[in-house]
Design a protein around this motif. Sequence first.
Motif, mmCIF file in Angstrom:
data_model
loop_
_atom_site.group_PDB
_atom_site.id
_atom_site.type_symbol
_atom_site.label_atom_id
_atom_site.label_comp_id
_atom_site.label_asym_id
_atom_site.label_seq_id
_atom_site.Cartn_x
_atom_site.Cartn_y
_atom_site.Cartn_z
ATOM 1 N N MET A 1 0.849 -1.181 0.000
ATOM 2 C CA MET A 1 0.000 0.000 0.000
ATOM 3 C C MET A 1 0.890 1.237 0.000
ATOM 4 S SD MET A 1 -2.934 1.616 0.278
ATOM 5 C CE MET A 1 -4.355 0.803 0.873
ATOM 6 N N ALA A 2 0.641 2.126 -0.938
ATOM 7 C CA ALA A 2 1.418 3.360 -1.038
ATOM 8 C C ALA A 2 1.094 4.295 0.123
ATOM 9 C CB ALA A 2 1.116 4.049 -2.360
ATOM 10 N N LYS A 3 2.089 5.027 0.571
ATOM 11 C CA LYS A 3 1.897 5.987 1.657
ATOM 12 C C LYS A 3 1.940 7.422 1.150
ATOM 13 C CE LYS A 3 3.756 2.963 5.148
ATOM 14 N NZ LYS A 3 4.701 2.775 6.217
ATOM 15 N N LYS A 4 2.490 7.622 -0.059
ATOM 16 C CA LYS A 4 2.638 8.956 -0.611
ATOM 17 C C LYS A 4 2.578 8.868 -2.131
ATOM 18 C CE LYS A 4 5.655 12.947 -0.180
ATOM 19 N NZ LYS A 4 6.884 13.473 0.369
ATOM 20 N N ILE A 5 2.027 9.889 -2.757
ATOM 21 C CA ILE A 5 1.958 9.949 -4.214
ATOM 22 C C ILE A 5 2.689 11.204 -4.668
ATOM 23 C CG2 ILE A 5 0.452 10.245 -6.204
ATOM 24 C CD1 ILE A 5 -1.686 8.755 -4.761
ATOM 25 N N LEU A 6 3.557 11.054 -5.632
ATOM 26 C CA LEU A 6 4.243 12.190 -6.250
ATOM 27 C C LEU A 6 3.727 12.314 -7.682
ATOM 28 C CD1 LEU A 6 7.858 11.502 -4.979
ATOM 29 C CD2 LEU A 6 6.228 13.155 -4.096
ATOM 30 N N PRO A 7 2.979 13.370 -7.995
ATOM 31 C CA PRO A 7 2.449 13.537 -9.354
ATOM 32 C C PRO A 7 3.570 13.716 -10.371
ATOM 33 C CG PRO A 7 1.406 15.055 -7.819
ATOM 34 C CD PRO A 7 2.556 14.429 -7.106
ATOM 35 N N LYS B 1 -7.770 8.820 3.414
ATOM 36 C CA LYS B 1 -7.928 10.071 2.666
ATOM 37 C C LYS B 1 -8.321 9.797 1.220
ATOM 38 C CE LYS B 1 -4.997 13.393 4.965
ATOM 39 N NZ LYS B 1 -3.923 14.353 4.764
ATOM 40 N N GLU B 2 -9.283 10.597 0.732
ATOM 41 C CA GLU B 2 -9.651 10.571 -0.677
ATOM 42 C C GLU B 2 -9.009 11.779 -1.343
ATOM 43 O OE1 GLU B 2 -13.832 10.371 -1.320
ATOM 44 O OE2 GLU B 2 -14.004 8.402 -0.403
ATOM 45 N N LEU B 3 -8.093 11.538 -2.253
ATOM 46 C CA LEU B 3 -7.390 12.596 -2.963
ATOM 47 C C LEU B 3 -7.724 12.509 -4.440
ATOM 48 C CD1 LEU B 3 -3.944 12.106 -1.202
ATOM 49 C CD2 LEU B 3 -5.723 13.743 -0.601
ATOM 50 N N PHE B 4 -7.448 13.573 -5.166
ATOM 51 C CA PHE B 4 -7.746 13.615 -6.594
ATOM 52 C C PHE B 4 -6.534 14.150 -7.345
ATOM 53 C CE2 PHE B 4 -11.743 13.604 -4.476
ATOM 54 C CZ PHE B 4 -12.593 12.882 -5.308
ATOM 55 N N ILE B 5 -6.315 13.605 -8.536
ATOM 56 C CA ILE B 5 -5.233 14.074 -9.399
ATOM 57 C C ILE B 5 -5.862 14.809 -10.582
ATOM 58 C CG2 ILE B 5 -3.342 13.394 -10.921
ATOM 59 C CD1 ILE B 5 -2.814 11.060 -9.056
ATOM 60 N N TYR B 6 -5.416 16.042 -10.801
ATOM 61 C CA TYR B 6 -5.875 16.875 -11.916
ATOM 62 C C TYR B 6 -4.662 17.322 -12.720
ATOM 63 C CZ TYR B 6 -10.465 17.538 -9.739
ATOM 64 O OH TYR B 6 -11.712 17.340 -9.189
ATOM 65 N N ARG B 7 -4.899 17.689 -13.965
ATOM 66 C CA ARG B 7 -3.860 18.337 -14.764
ATOM 67 C C ARG B 7 -3.804 19.804 -14.356
ATOM 68 N NH1 ARG B 7 -1.544 16.028 -19.048
ATOM 69 N NH2 ARG B 7 -2.383 14.047 -19.752
ATOM 70 N N LYS C 1 -7.338 21.831 -1.666
ATOM 71 C CA LYS C 1 -5.999 22.270 -1.277
ATOM 72 C C LYS C 1 -4.978 21.416 -2.023
ATOM 73 C CE LYS C 1 -3.071 23.050 2.676
ATOM 74 N NZ LYS C 1 -2.914 22.963 4.113
ATOM 75 N N VAL C 2 -3.997 22.064 -2.630
ATOM 76 C CA VAL C 2 -2.956 21.352 -3.372
ATOM 77 C C VAL C 2 -2.012 20.691 -2.377
ATOM 78 C CG1 VAL C 2 -1.053 21.582 -5.005
ATOM 79 C CG2 VAL C 2 -3.121 22.947 -5.307
ATOM 80 N N ILE C 3 -1.889 19.377 -2.460
ATOM 81 C CA ILE C 3 -1.026 18.592 -1.579
ATOM 82 C C ILE C 3 0.368 18.435 -2.189
ATOM 83 C CG2 ILE C 3 -0.766 16.364 -0.401
ATOM 84 C CD1 ILE C 3 -3.153 18.035 0.564
ATOM 85 N N ALA C 4 0.429 18.212 -3.503
ATOM 86 C CA ALA C 4 1.710 18.030 -4.193
ATOM 87 C C ALA C 4 1.549 18.390 -5.666
ATOM 88 C CB ALA C 4 2.200 16.596 -4.055
ATOM 89 N N THR C 5 2.644 18.775 -6.303
ATOM 90 C CA THR C 5 2.627 19.077 -7.737
ATOM 91 C C THR C 5 3.759 18.330 -8.427
ATOM 92 O OG1 THR C 5 4.123 20.962 -7.615
ATOM 93 C CG2 THR C 5 1.779 21.416 -7.294
#
Length: 99
Positions: free
Chosen positions: A1-7, A83-89, A42-46
Amino acid sequence: MAKKILPLLDRILVEKIVAPKKSVGGVLLPESASASKVNSGKVIATGPGGRAKDGTPIPMTVKEGDTVLLPEFGGTEVKIGEKELFIYRNDDVLGILVE
């Protein structure tokens, strides 16, 4: 299970802001009022940014910690733990909300 996502590239990771269920005075809001469409987050990571066809870098227009206005539909849902997060362009973001 991933703990962090880097876009990657021109993508951003956003945590949507949930409407409050109580008013400032402590009054419970009805379901219809609190279930309004969530269109900010809120932007968590870019990611590092995209590239033009000629190879020149295109910088990101948002940064970590920004509160952004999001489109009504879109984004890819990602769940990390509870947490439910979303990835956008980067191009999908409609604006940056400034207080």
